[in-house]
Write a protein that holds these residues in place. Structure first.
Motif, PDB file in Angstrom:
ATOM      1  N   GLY A  26       0.835  -1.190   0.000  1.00 46.87           N
ATOM      2  CA  GLY A  26       0.000   0.000   0.000  1.00 46.87           C
ATOM      3  C   GLY A  26       0.868   1.238   0.000  1.00 46.87           C
ATOM      4  N   PRO A  27       0.249   2.406   0.070  1.00 49.26           N
ATOM      5  CA  PRO A  27       1.019   3.652   0.142  1.00 49.26           C
ATOM      6  C   PRO A  27       1.794   3.708   1.451  1.00 49.26           C
ATOM      7  N   LEU A  28       2.852   4.487   1.483  1.00 52.04           N
ATOM      8  CA  LEU A  28       3.654   4.675   2.687  1.00 52.04           C
ATOM      9  C   LEU A  28       3.342   6.037   3.286  1.00 52.04           C
ATOM     10  N   VAL A  29       3.046   6.063   4.573  1.00 55.36           N
ATOM     11  CA  VAL A  29       2.767   7.306   5.283  1.00 55.36           C
ATOM     12  C   VAL A  29       3.729   7.385   6.453  1.00 55.36           C
ATOM     13  N   GLY A  30       4.532   8.440   6.493  1.00 56.13           N
ATOM     14  CA  GLY A  30       5.492   8.624   7.581  1.00 56.13           C
ATOM     15  C   GLY A  30       5.044   9.741   8.503  1.00 56.13           C
ATOM     16  N   ILE A  57      -4.310   6.180  11.705  1.00 57.18           N
ATOM     17  CA  ILE A  57      -3.982   6.499  10.317  1.00 57.18           C
ATOM     18  C   ILE A  57      -4.961   5.731   9.437  1.00 57.18           C
ATOM     19  N   VAL A  58      -5.736   6.458   8.634  1.00 51.94           N
ATOM     20  CA  VAL A  58      -6.773   5.830   7.815  1.00 51.94           C
ATOM     21  C   VAL A  58      -6.301   5.755   6.362  1.00 51.94           C
ATOM     22  N   PHE A  59      -6.344   4.541   5.805  1.00 53.70           N
ATOM     23  CA  PHE A  59      -6.031   4.303   4.401  1.00 53.70           C
ATOM     24  C   PHE A  59      -7.342   4.046   3.655  1.00 53.70           C
ATOM     25  N   ALA A  60      -7.461   4.563   2.440  1.00 55.43           N
ATOM     26  CA  ALA A  60      -8.642   4.313   1.615  1.00 55.43           C
ATOM     27  C   ALA A  60      -8.748   2.821   1.317  1.00 55.43           C
ATOM     28  N   ALA A  61      -9.926   2.392   0.929  1.00 56.77           N
ATOM     29  CA  ALA A  61     -10.163   0.978   0.623  1.00 56.77           C
ATOM     30  C   ALA A  61      -9.216   0.505  -0.474  1.00 56.77           C
ATOM     31  N   PRO A  62      -8.528  -0.623  -0.246  1.00 52.93           N
ATOM     32  CA  PRO A  62      -7.645  -1.172  -1.287  1.00 52.93           C
ATOM     33  C   PRO A  62      -8.460  -1.620  -2.499  1.00 52.93           C
ATOM     34  N   ARG A  63      -7.867  -1.527  -3.667  1.00 51.76           N
ATOM     35  CA  ARG A  63      -8.545  -1.970  -4.892  1.00 51.76           C
ATOM     36  C   ARG A  63      -8.515  -3.489  -4.971  1.00 51.76           C
ATOM     37  N   GLY A  64      -9.528  -4.029  -5.596  1.00 50.45           N
ATOM     38  CA  GLY A  64      -9.558  -5.461  -5.857  1.00 50.45           C
ATOM     39  C   GLY A  64      -9.975  -6.315  -4.674  1.00 50.45           C
ATOM     40  N   GLY A  65     -10.413  -5.699  -3.589  1.00 51.94           N
ATOM     41  CA  GLY A  65     -10.886  -6.469  -2.447  1.00 51.94           C
ATOM     42  C   GLY A  65      -9.822  -7.276  -1.734  1.00 51.94           C
ATOM     43  N   VAL A  66      -8.555  -6.926  -1.885  1.00 55.28           N
ATOM     44  CA  VAL A  66      -7.466  -7.644  -1.231  1.00 55.28           C
ATOM     45  C   VAL A  66      -7.473  -7.337   0.264  1.00 55.28           C
ATOM     46  N   ARG A  67      -7.321  -8.350   1.088  1.00 57.25           N
ATOM     47  CA  ARG A  67      -7.245  -8.141   2.537  1.00 57.25           C
ATOM     48  C   ARG A  67      -5.831  -7.686   2.890  1.00 57.25           C
ATOM     49  N   GLY A  90       2.787  -3.992  17.651  1.00 59.77           N
ATOM     50  CA  GLY A  90       2.398  -2.707  18.218  1.00 59.77           C
ATOM     51  C   GLY A  90       1.452  -1.888  17.361  1.00 59.77           C
ATOM     52  N   VAL A  91       0.961  -2.473  16.257  1.00 56.42           N
ATOM     53  CA  VAL A  91       0.022  -1.774  15.388  1.00 56.42           C
ATOM     54  C   VAL A  91      -1.232  -2.635  15.262  1.00 56.42           C
ATOM     55  N   VAL A  92      -2.389  -2.041  15.487  1.00 55.45           N
ATOM     56  CA  VAL A  92      -3.659  -2.756  15.379  1.00 55.45           C
ATOM     57  C   VAL A  92      -4.323  -2.353  14.073  1.00 55.45           C
ATOM     58  N   THR A  93      -4.851  -3.333  13.342  1.00 60.93           N
ATOM     59  CA  THR A  93      -5.550  -3.094  12.089  1.00 60.93           C
ATOM     60  C   THR A  93      -7.053  -3.138  12.332  1.00 60.93           C
ATOM     61  N   GLU A  94      -7.753  -2.085  11.916  1.00 61.16           N
ATOM     62  CA  GLU A  94      -9.217  -2.039  12.018  1.00 61.16           C
ATOM     63  C   GLU A  94      -9.787  -1.853  10.615  1.00 61.16           C
ATOM     64  N   ALA A  95     -10.645  -2.797  10.188  1.00 62.50           N
ATOM     65  CA  ALA A  95     -11.299  -2.692   8.884  1.00 62.50           C
ATOM     66  C   ALA A  95     -12.694  -2.104   9.086  1.00 62.50           C
ATOM     67  N   ILE A 101      -9.119   1.040   5.840  1.00 58.57           N
ATOM     68  CA  ILE A 101      -8.339   0.360   6.873  1.00 58.57           C
ATOM     69  C   ILE A 101      -7.708   1.417   7.767  1.00 58.57           C
ATOM     70  N   THR A 102      -7.888   1.257   9.073  1.00 58.80           N
ATOM     71  CA  THR A 102      -7.298   2.176  10.043  1.00 58.80           C
ATOM     72  C   THR A 102      -6.199   1.466  10.811  1.00 58.80           C
TER      73      THR A 102
END
Length: 116
Positions: A26-30, A57-67, A90-95, A101-102
Motif C-alpha cells: 500500500g502507500p507509505l505514510v510517515g 492512520i486511515v487508508f482508503a479501501a484497497p482496490r480489488g478487495g485484497v485483505r 504494536g500496530v492494530v488493524t481495524e477494517a 483500513i485504520t
C-alpha cells in the motif's frame, strides 16, 4: 517542534528490488517529530513511542478487495532505517464497513499496508 508528514512511494532505506521494499503493498505514510537543531544545524528526530492516546492512520479501501494489515518500518540495528523490515508489532488493524483500513498505534514511524 516540527511535525513531519511524509507520503512516499518507496521505503527510503531499501533498494528498489529488495524484499523489504516489496513487503509493502500500500502507500507509505510517515509520521515523525523533529526538534530544531542548534546553531543552524539540521533538525533532530525525536523518538515517539508509548503514547497514552493512540494515533489513527486511515487508508482508503484497497482496490480489488485484497485483505491487508497495517505494518510499520522497524529500523535495523543501526537505528537509521537501513537493514530494517516491516513489522506489525504494536500496530492494530481495524477494517471499516466502507473498506477503509485504520492503523492504530502508540508510536510514530513509516506506516503501510501489507497483503494478508
Amino acid at each position: 517542534v516540527d511535525v513531519v508528514l511524509q507520503l512516499r512511494a518507496t521505503v527510503p532505506w531499501a533498494g528498489n528490488g529488495s524484499a523489504a521494499a516489496a513487503a509493502a503493498s500500500g502507500p507509505l505514510v510517515g509520521l515523525s517529530l523533529a526538534l530544531p537543531g542548534g546553531g543552524g544545524s539540521s533538525a533532530v528526530a525525536v523518538r515517539v513511542e508509548n503514547l497514552t492516546l493512540p494515533v489513527r492512520i486511515v487508508f482508503a479501501a484497497p482496490r480489488g478487495g485484497v485483505r491487508r494489515k497495517c505494518v510499520y518500518w522497524e529500523p535495523g540495528p543501526g537505528g537509521d532505517g537501513a537493514g530494517g523490515r516491516f513489522s506489525e508489532r504494536g500496530v492494530v488493524t481495524e477494517a471499516a464497513a466502507d473498506g477503509s483500513i485504520t492503523c492504530v498505534t502508540s508510536h510514530l514511524s513509516l506506516f503501510s499496508l501489507q497483503d494478508i
